[in-house]
Design a protein around this motif. Structure first.
Motif, PDB file in Angstrom:
ATOM      1  N   ALA A 172      -5.901 -43.196 -62.394  1.00  0.00           N
ATOM      2  CA  ALA A 172      -6.474 -42.043 -62.891  1.00  0.00           C
ATOM      3  C   ALA A 172      -7.940 -42.056 -63.504  1.00  0.00           C
ATOM      4  N   GLN A 173      -8.760 -41.258 -62.917  1.00  0.00           N
ATOM      5  CA  GLN A 173     -10.055 -41.324 -63.425  1.00  0.00           C
ATOM      6  C   GLN A 173     -10.676 -39.821 -63.301  1.00  0.00           C
ATOM      7  N   ALA A 174     -11.583 -39.652 -64.554  1.00  0.00           N
ATOM      8  CA  ALA A 174     -12.263 -38.331 -64.496  1.00  0.00           C
ATOM      9  C   ALA A 174     -13.411 -38.501 -63.566  1.00  0.00           C
ATOM     10  N   VAL A 175     -13.594 -37.482 -62.696  1.00  0.00           N
ATOM     11  CA  VAL A 175     -14.828 -37.359 -61.860  1.00  0.00           C
ATOM     12  C   VAL A 175     -15.729 -36.294 -61.880  1.00  0.00           C
ATOM     13  N   SER A 176     -16.722 -36.063 -61.703  1.00  0.00           N
ATOM     14  CA  SER A 176     -17.772 -35.300 -61.945  1.00  0.00           C
ATOM     15  C   SER A 176     -17.755 -34.173 -60.890  1.00  0.00           C
ATOM     16  N   ASP A 177     -17.106 -34.507 -59.623  1.00  0.00           N
ATOM     17  CA  ASP A 177     -17.143 -33.597 -58.464  1.00  0.00           C
ATOM     18  C   ASP A 177     -15.892 -33.502 -57.759  1.00  0.00           C
ATOM     19  N   ILE A 178     -15.110 -32.764 -58.593  1.00  0.00           N
ATOM     20  CA  ILE A 178     -13.650 -32.516 -57.983  1.00  0.00           C
ATOM     21  C   ILE A 178     -13.539 -31.671 -56.748  1.00  0.00           C
ATOM     22  N   ALA A 179     -14.578 -30.719 -56.665  1.00  0.00           N
ATOM     23  CA  ALA A 179     -14.485 -30.068 -55.264  1.00  0.00           C
ATOM     24  C   ALA A 179     -14.602 -30.806 -54.141  1.00  0.00           C
ATOM     25  N   ALA A 180     -15.282 -31.883 -54.342  1.00  0.00           N
ATOM     26  CA  ALA A 180     -15.547 -32.660 -52.784  1.00  0.00           C
ATOM     27  C   ALA A 180     -14.236 -33.419 -52.688  1.00  0.00           C
ATOM     28  N   MET A 181     -13.556 -34.073 -53.784  1.00  0.00           N
ATOM     29  CA  MET A 181     -12.378 -34.604 -53.674  1.00  0.00           C
ATOM     30  C   MET A 181     -11.344 -33.612 -53.075  1.00  0.00           C
ATOM     31  N   GLN A 182     -11.126 -32.519 -53.531  1.00  0.00           N
ATOM     32  CA  GLN A 182     -10.361 -31.370 -53.010  1.00  0.00           C
ATOM     33  C   GLN A 182     -10.597 -31.271 -51.478  1.00  0.00           C
ATOM     34  N   TRP A 183     -11.677 -31.113 -51.148  1.00  0.00           N
ATOM     35  CA  TRP A 183     -11.790 -30.950 -49.729  1.00  0.00           C
ATOM     36  C   TRP A 183     -11.635 -32.084 -48.833  1.00  0.00           C
ATOM     37  N   GLU A 184     -11.820 -33.362 -49.284  1.00  0.00           N
ATOM     38  CA  GLU A 184     -11.431 -34.469 -48.573  1.00  0.00           C
ATOM     39  C   GLU A 184      -9.943 -34.433 -48.299  1.00  0.00           C
ATOM     40  N   LYS A 185      -9.376 -34.323 -49.372  1.00  0.00           N
ATOM     41  CA  LYS A 185      -7.977 -34.263 -49.266  1.00  0.00           C
ATOM     42  C   LYS A 185      -7.494 -32.977 -48.267  1.00  0.00           C
ATOM     43  N   LEU A 186      -8.058 -31.771 -48.363  1.00  0.00           N
ATOM     44  CA  LEU A 186      -7.697 -30.567 -47.736  1.00  0.00           C
ATOM     45  C   LEU A 186      -8.081 -31.101 -46.043  1.00  0.00           C
ATOM     46  N   ILE A 187      -9.113 -31.771 -45.786  1.00  0.00           N
ATOM     47  CA  ILE A 187      -9.486 -32.233 -44.390  1.00  0.00           C
ATOM     48  C   ILE A 187      -8.440 -33.000 -43.821  1.00  0.00           C
ATOM     49  N   CYS A 188      -7.963 -33.934 -44.713  1.00  0.00           N
ATOM     50  CA  CYS A 188      -6.743 -34.592 -44.160  1.00  0.00           C
ATOM     51  C   CYS A 188      -5.611 -33.816 -43.848  1.00  0.00           C
ATOM     52  N   ASN A 189      -5.248 -33.035 -44.975  1.00  0.00           N
ATOM     53  CA  ASN A 189      -4.090 -32.253 -45.024  1.00  0.00           C
ATOM     54  C   ASN A 189      -3.776 -31.508 -43.627  1.00  0.00           C
ATOM     55  N   VAL A 190      -5.053 -30.509 -43.446  1.00  0.00           N
ATOM     56  CA  VAL A 190      -4.960 -29.346 -42.351  1.00  0.00           C
ATOM     57  C   VAL A 190      -4.851 -30.303 -41.029  1.00  0.00           C
ATOM     58  N   ALA A 191      -5.225 -31.528 -40.892  1.00  0.00           N
ATOM     59  CA  ALA A 191      -5.046 -32.409 -39.561  1.00  0.00           C
ATOM     60  C   ALA A 191      -3.451 -32.404 -39.271  1.00  0.00           C
ATOM     61  N   TYR A 192      -2.755 -32.433 -40.279  1.00  0.00           N
ATOM     62  CA  TYR A 192      -1.215 -32.736 -40.196  1.00  0.00           C
ATOM     63  C   TYR A 192      -0.195 -31.839 -40.572  1.00  0.00           C
ATOM     64  N   SER A 193      -0.466 -31.272 -41.731  1.00  0.00           N
ATOM     65  CA  SER A 193       0.301 -30.143 -42.194  1.00  0.00           C
ATOM     66  C   SER A 193       1.030 -29.190 -41.055  1.00  0.00           C
ATOM     67  N   ALA A 194       0.377 -28.430 -40.763  1.00  0.00           N
ATOM     68  CA  ALA A 194       0.674 -27.272 -39.744  1.00  0.00           C
ATOM     69  C   ALA A 194       1.396 -27.927 -38.248  1.00  0.00           C
ATOM     70  N   PRO A 195       0.320 -28.884 -37.939  1.00  0.00           N
ATOM     71  CA  PRO A 195       0.863 -29.823 -36.654  1.00  0.00           C
ATOM     72  C   PRO A 195       2.173 -30.307 -36.561  1.00  0.00           C
ATOM     73  N   CYS A 196       2.382 -30.944 -37.844  1.00  0.00           N
ATOM     74  CA  CYS A 196       3.691 -31.784 -37.995  1.00  0.00           C
ATOM     75  C   CYS A 196       4.942 -30.578 -38.143  1.00  0.00           C
ATOM     76  N   ALA A 197       4.633 -29.564 -39.096  1.00  0.00           N
ATOM     77  CA  ALA A 197       5.705 -28.527 -39.506  1.00  0.00           C
ATOM     78  C   ALA A 197       5.855 -27.901 -37.827  1.00  0.00           C
ATOM     79  N   LEU A 198       4.890 -27.748 -37.035  1.00  0.00           N
ATOM     80  CA  LEU A 198       5.264 -26.886 -35.908  1.00  0.00           C
ATOM     81  C   LEU A 198       6.083 -27.640 -34.779  1.00  0.00           C
ATOM     82  N   THR A 199       6.092 -29.044 -34.841  1.00  0.00           N
ATOM     83  CA  THR A 199       6.489 -29.790 -33.753  1.00  0.00           C
ATOM     84  C   THR A 199       7.606 -30.800 -34.111  1.00  0.00           C
TER      85      THR A 199
END
Length: 308
Positions: A172-199
């Motif tokens: 666990a670490q405290a970071v100064s730019d949490i928004a960038a990390m949120q977006w980096e995770k979101l970019i990965c999640n959108v690639a697989y969340s809906a496509p996997c759920a639908l198929t």
């Protein structure tokens, strides 16, 4: 610290168990009465790659009037508003609230209810957990947690929270730019969340599928373009290899949206793929790939609700 974990499903239970094992005074709140009763009677049993342990944790089906140092909102994104309101008896003048959800937008819901000055946002990466039965949970992966302030919460307070989690064995670490990390995770999640759920395909199967592979990559690219348009400093120089590297680490994984659909539950898709068109609109852009994927998932979920 005195810590309350609100939402004691698989992830919340792992958080609570490991924090309690570090010596923190932990209580959990969840509406699942059988789970709470088992924890109250026998303790919380947690197993994983590093062994198995059982800890004593206070368990409640509703929040007691007992302010704590830290409230952890570990519910699904769609339940954050309700959980925030129900957690009010746990919140005193100096209480920090930490919200950890998939997708994007939960922090704004909490901030609207409580204000941003006490709010920290968490991003969990590489976690996998399941509830084996009342009072018993297992985790098979646990990579990293990154925390950042939302609004006016100072870095020193965020670091104090991160230090408490490190005592529980978390990276666990405290970071100064949490928004960038949120977006980096979101970019990965959108690639697989809906496509996997639908198929019904796993992450690795979607990556290599001749039909869904291009859709997956287009969803990720659209999210990456949106982040850049909003001025978010994402570290990925381009999205396709970024999400492929992410998927290659867990090819057999089923995203939470697919697990929800297998159980005929409503998923968090509005906060994952559905977040991209909402955020794109702030930059005067559209996100038709993610909008279409979200609509398809929601149509299926609406049909289930109508069948009940």
């Amino acid at each position: 610290m005195r810590i309350a974990v609100v939402g004691c499903g698989a992830m919340g239970s792992v958080y609570a168990g490991r924090l309690a094992s570090a010596g923190h005074d932990v209580l959990v709140v969840d509406r699942w009465a059988a789970h709470m009763a088992a924890i109250a009677e026998n303790g919380l049993q947690v197993s994983g790659p590093d062994g198995e342990f059982r800890v004593s944790v206070q368990a409640h089906t509703s929040a007691p009037d007992d302010p704590v140092d830290l409230v952890v909102l570990a519910v699904k994104a769609a339940d954050v508003g309700t959980a925030t309101a129900e957690a009010r008896p746990l919140i005193g003048p100096a209480t920090v609230v930490l919200t950890i959800q998939n997708g994007f937008g939960s922090a704004d819901v909490v901030a609207a209810e409580l204000g941003g000055d006490r709010l920290a946002v968490g991003v969990a990466s590489g976690f996998g957990a399941s509830v084996k039965g009342p009072g018993i949970v297992h985790h098979n992966a646990m990579r990293a947690l990154r925390f950042g302030g939302h609004g006016g919460l100072g870095h020193s307070e965020v670091e104090r929270v991160a230090a408490a989690w490190r005592l529980g064995g978390f990276d666990a670490q405290a970071v100064s730019d949490i928004a960038a990390m949120q977006w980096e995770k979101l970019i990965c999640n959108v690639a697989y969340s809906a496509p996997c759920a639908l198929t019904g395909l796993t992450v690795g199967e979607v990556m290599d599928d001749e039909h869904m592979g291009p859709v997956s990559r287009a969803a990720a690219t659209e999210a990456w373009d949106t982040a850049r348009a909003l001025g978010v400093a994402v570290s990925a120089p381009e999205p396709v290899e970024f999400v492929r590297d992410f998927g290659a680490q867990m090819p057999a994984a089923k995203p939470s949206a697919l697990l929800d659909h297998e159980a005929r539950r409503v998923s968090e898709i509005m906060f994952i793929n559905g977040a991209v068109p909402r955020e794109a609109a702030k930059a005067g852009r559209e996100a038709p790939v993610n909008a279409t994927l979200t609509a398809l998932v929601r149509a299926r979920e609406t049909a289930w609700a109508n069948d009940r």
